[in-house]
Design an enzyme around this catalytic site. Sequence first.
Site, PDB file in Angstrom:
ATOM      1  N   LEU A 143       2.964  -7.974   3.887  1.00 12.65           N
ATOM      2  CA  LEU A 143       4.358  -8.483   4.034  1.00 12.65           C
ATOM      3  C   LEU A 143       4.603  -9.697   3.165  1.00 12.65           C
ATOM      4  CD1 LEU A 143       4.985  -8.594   8.172  1.00 12.65           C
ATOM      5  CD2 LEU A 143       5.830  -6.895   6.239  1.00 12.65           C
ATOM      6  N   ASP A 144       5.905  -9.649   2.465  1.00 11.80           N
ATOM      7  CA  ASP A 144       6.086 -10.758   1.646  1.00 11.80           C
ATOM      8  C   ASP A 144       6.014 -12.075   2.137  1.00 11.80           C
ATOM      9  OD1 ASP A 144       6.658  -8.798  -0.649  1.00 11.80           O
ATOM     10  OD2 ASP A 144       8.726  -8.940   0.042  1.00 11.80           O
ATOM     11  N   ARG A 145       5.624 -13.189   1.628  1.00  6.36           N
ATOM     12  CA  ARG A 145       5.392 -14.379   2.445  1.00  6.36           C
ATOM     13  C   ARG A 145       6.451 -14.947   3.228  1.00  6.36           C
ATOM     14  NH1 ARG A 145       3.233 -19.899  -0.903  1.00  6.36           N
ATOM     15  NH2 ARG A 145       3.002 -21.163   1.045  1.00  6.36           N
ATOM     16  N   ARG A 244      14.327  -5.470  -0.307  1.00  9.39           N
ATOM     17  CA  ARG A 244      14.864  -6.555  -1.300  1.00  9.39           C
ATOM     18  C   ARG A 244      15.601  -5.984  -2.313  1.00  9.39           C
ATOM     19  NH1 ARG A 244      10.104 -10.783  -1.741  1.00  9.39           N
ATOM     20  NH2 ARG A 244      11.893 -11.969  -2.770  1.00  9.39           N
TER      21      ARG A 244
END
Length: 303
Positions: A143-145, A244
């Site tokens: 997962l992205d930060r 995104r």
Amino acid sequence: MKYPQKKIGFNPTKLKEVAVKVSETTELMKFLIEKFPEKSRTAIKSMLAHKQVTVGDLVTTQFDFPLKRGQMVFLNKKKSEEKPRFRGMRIVHEDADLIVIEKGSGLLSIATDKEKVKTAYSMLSEYVKRFDPKNLIFIVHRLDRDTSGLMMFAKSKKVQEALQKDWNESIIERSYVVVVEGVVEKAEGTVTSWLKENKALVMYSSQNPEDGQKAVTHYKVLKTDKQFSLLEVKLETGRKNQIRVHMKDLGFPVTGDKKYGAKLNPIGQMGLHARVLAFKHPVTGRMLRFDTPIPGKFLKAIR
């Protein structure tokens, strides 16, 4: 040191702690049956179901939990039933083969060349080594930060490879809740494109099937106001930054996501949360499903 093997009653209020050392590799149910022959299989299953069995520091209800030589098995070790606490994440599920966590926004999944701060991976690595210094952890997906929510780690290279090899077949559902800028008027829809990364490490969409990896995102509007929309998003594919990029393509960037065009940040983090993770267990074949509530601040952002 020898550990006494006392007779076990199955009233949780009367049980005393008993410790037994494992002398050879085996499975938990077989071990308990051998050590406590006076108790029926049903009674032992009841102990497991009532979380009265602990291996090392891990309370387990799994009858086929693998045991290694030298480990200690405790019966009714209540103080170990408290779940370990980590800053920025919590363990949702753990068994002999994998761990599912809920990651907070701001926590890296795994270290990068530029950033080697505390990560979900490093904390879980330290955690599994408490039981055996030889234990390892393997990342399955990321997962992205700034994305919060559910993600999964494997406890062996074999399980990691099995999950990654058959990812599309193993994953039954991956859904997110997303706060985006603007009013999404179409109640639901699907975005399909081919994603590719440029030299600046920014992902972009193409409609050319030969220019990138195919990405398919389904969305449904849950709630809107004059500035923002709350969406449920389901992934058919799992590409880097897929949601995104696709939200930007629709003209409704994810709040707090400056990289892909957002101008507002009403909730103090990127408005992206991995809410549901459902999959077929790579070893047992069981169907597992985990979900988390919609974060309160996501709901508050939509007035």
